[in-house]
Design a protein around this motif. Sequence first.
Motif, PDB file in Angstrom:
ATOM      1  N   ARG A  25      84.090 146.846  32.102  1.00 57.08           N
ATOM      2  CA  ARG A  25      85.646 147.412  31.571  1.00 57.08           C
ATOM      3  C   ARG A  25      85.528 148.380  33.272  1.00 57.08           C
ATOM      4  O   ARG A  25      84.664 148.054  33.533  1.00 57.08           O
ATOM      5  N   THR A  26      86.528 148.029  33.249  1.00 60.79           N
ATOM      6  CA  THR A  26      86.684 149.096  34.626  1.00 60.79           C
ATOM      7  C   THR A  26      86.116 150.056  34.567  1.00 60.79           C
ATOM      8  O   THR A  26      86.066 151.423  33.102  1.00 60.79           O
ATOM      9  N   GLY A  27      85.118 151.121  35.213  1.00 54.93           N
ATOM     10  CA  GLY A  27      84.412 151.823  35.201  1.00 54.93           C
ATOM     11  C   GLY A  27      83.245 152.078  34.750  1.00 54.93           C
ATOM     12  O   GLY A  27      82.558 153.231  34.631  1.00 54.93           O
ATOM     13  N   ASP A  28      83.005 150.954  33.979  1.00 61.49           N
ATOM     14  CA  ASP A  28      81.681 150.764  33.569  1.00 61.49           C
ATOM     15  C   ASP A  28      80.765 150.634  34.580  1.00 61.49           C
ATOM     16  O   ASP A  28      81.238 150.396  36.079  1.00 61.49           O
ATOM     17  N   ARG A  29      79.317 150.937  34.535  1.00 69.79           N
ATOM     18  CA  ARG A  29      77.993 150.886  35.540  1.00 69.79           C
ATOM     19  C   ARG A  29      77.084 149.154  34.897  1.00 69.79           C
ATOM     20  O   ARG A  29      77.412 149.555  33.952  1.00 69.79           O
ATOM     21  N   VAL A  30      77.122 148.935  36.594  1.00 68.74           N
ATOM     22  CA  VAL A  30      76.124 147.963  36.436  1.00 68.74           C
ATOM     23  C   VAL A  30      74.961 147.911  37.008  1.00 68.74           C
ATOM     24  O   VAL A  30      74.992 148.657  38.191  1.00 68.74           O
ATOM     25  N   GLU A  31      73.733 147.468  36.517  1.00 65.87           N
ATOM     26  CA  GLU A  31      72.192 147.507  37.171  1.00 65.87           C
ATOM     27  C   GLU A  31      72.069 145.806  37.519  1.00 65.87           C
ATOM     28  O   GLU A  31      72.353 145.503  37.255  1.00 65.87           O
ATOM     29  N   PHE A  32      71.158 145.613  38.988  1.00 63.29           N
ATOM     30  CA  PHE A  32      70.786 145.092  39.483  1.00 63.29           C
ATOM     31  C   PHE A  32      69.279 145.039  39.126  1.00 63.29           C
ATOM     32  O   PHE A  32      68.666 146.167  39.881  1.00 63.29           O
ATOM     33  N   VAL A  33      68.352 144.644  38.345  1.00 63.16           N
ATOM     34  CA  VAL A  33      67.125 144.116  38.054  1.00 63.16           C
ATOM     35  C   VAL A  33      66.465 143.292  39.156  1.00 63.16           C
ATOM     36  O   VAL A  33      66.451 142.120  38.538  1.00 63.16           O
ATOM     37  N   GLU A  34      65.514 143.398  39.804  1.00 59.32           N
ATOM     38  CA  GLU A  34      64.540 143.064  40.461  1.00 59.32           C
ATOM     39  C   GLU A  34      63.559 141.855  39.486  1.00 59.32           C
ATOM     40  O   GLU A  34      62.946 142.583  39.114  1.00 59.32           O
ATOM     41  N   ILE A  35      63.439 140.643  38.757  1.00 56.58           N
ATOM     42  CA  ILE A  35      62.964 140.627  38.140  1.00 56.58           C
ATOM     43  C   ILE A  35      61.741 139.025  38.886  1.00 56.58           C
ATOM     44  O   ILE A  35      60.918 139.094  37.609  1.00 56.58           O
ATOM     45  N   GLU A  36      61.996 139.332  40.469  1.00 55.18           N
ATOM     46  CA  GLU A  36      60.417 138.560  41.052  1.00 55.18           C
ATOM     47  C   GLU A  36      61.317 138.883  42.033  1.00 55.18           C
ATOM     48  O   GLU A  36      62.814 138.950  42.577  1.00 55.18           O
ATOM     49  N   PRO A  37      60.616 138.450  43.165  1.00 54.87           N
ATOM     50  CA  PRO A  37      61.244 139.027  44.709  1.00 54.87           C
ATOM     51  C   PRO A  37      62.151 138.050  44.998  1.00 54.87           C
ATOM     52  O   PRO A  37      62.620 136.132  44.832  1.00 54.87           O
ATOM     53  N   GLY A  38      63.155 138.317  45.283  1.00 55.60           N
ATOM     54  CA  GLY A  38      64.042 137.867  45.387  1.00 55.60           C
ATOM     55  C   GLY A  38      65.477 136.784  44.650  1.00 55.60           C
ATOM     56  O   GLY A  38      66.246 136.360  44.833  1.00 55.60           O
ATOM     57  N   ARG A  39      64.754 137.149  43.248  1.00 53.35           N
ATOM     58  CA  ARG A  39      65.525 136.978  42.470  1.00 53.35           C
ATOM     59  C   ARG A  39      65.871 138.304  41.542  1.00 53.35           C
ATOM     60  O   ARG A  39      65.214 139.096  41.198  1.00 53.35           O
TER      61      ARG A  39
END
Length: 80
Positions: A25-39
């Motif tokens: 929802r609006t205001g929620d945080r998200v994470e981007f986790v590298e699971i392998e190089p470039g992904r």
Amino acid sequence: MTTASVTSKGQITIPAAVREAMQVRTGDRVEFVEIEPGRYEFIAATRPVTTLKGMFGKVRKTVSIEQMNAAIAAVAARAK
């Protein structure tokens, strides 16, 4: 497959279907986790940390911050 475009400011709009499926929802945080190089994996960080309480069972041994730091330093030294 759902896609999104990147703006000149590096922003993206998460498609509505994805937001609904991930319960973001609006205001929620998200994470981007590298699971392998470039992904990367996109993870909704919508739960409070307090929901982790009790997840690993009872504490068997109390450990000080100094002991934790020493253990982390030892593992880091071995990894080099």
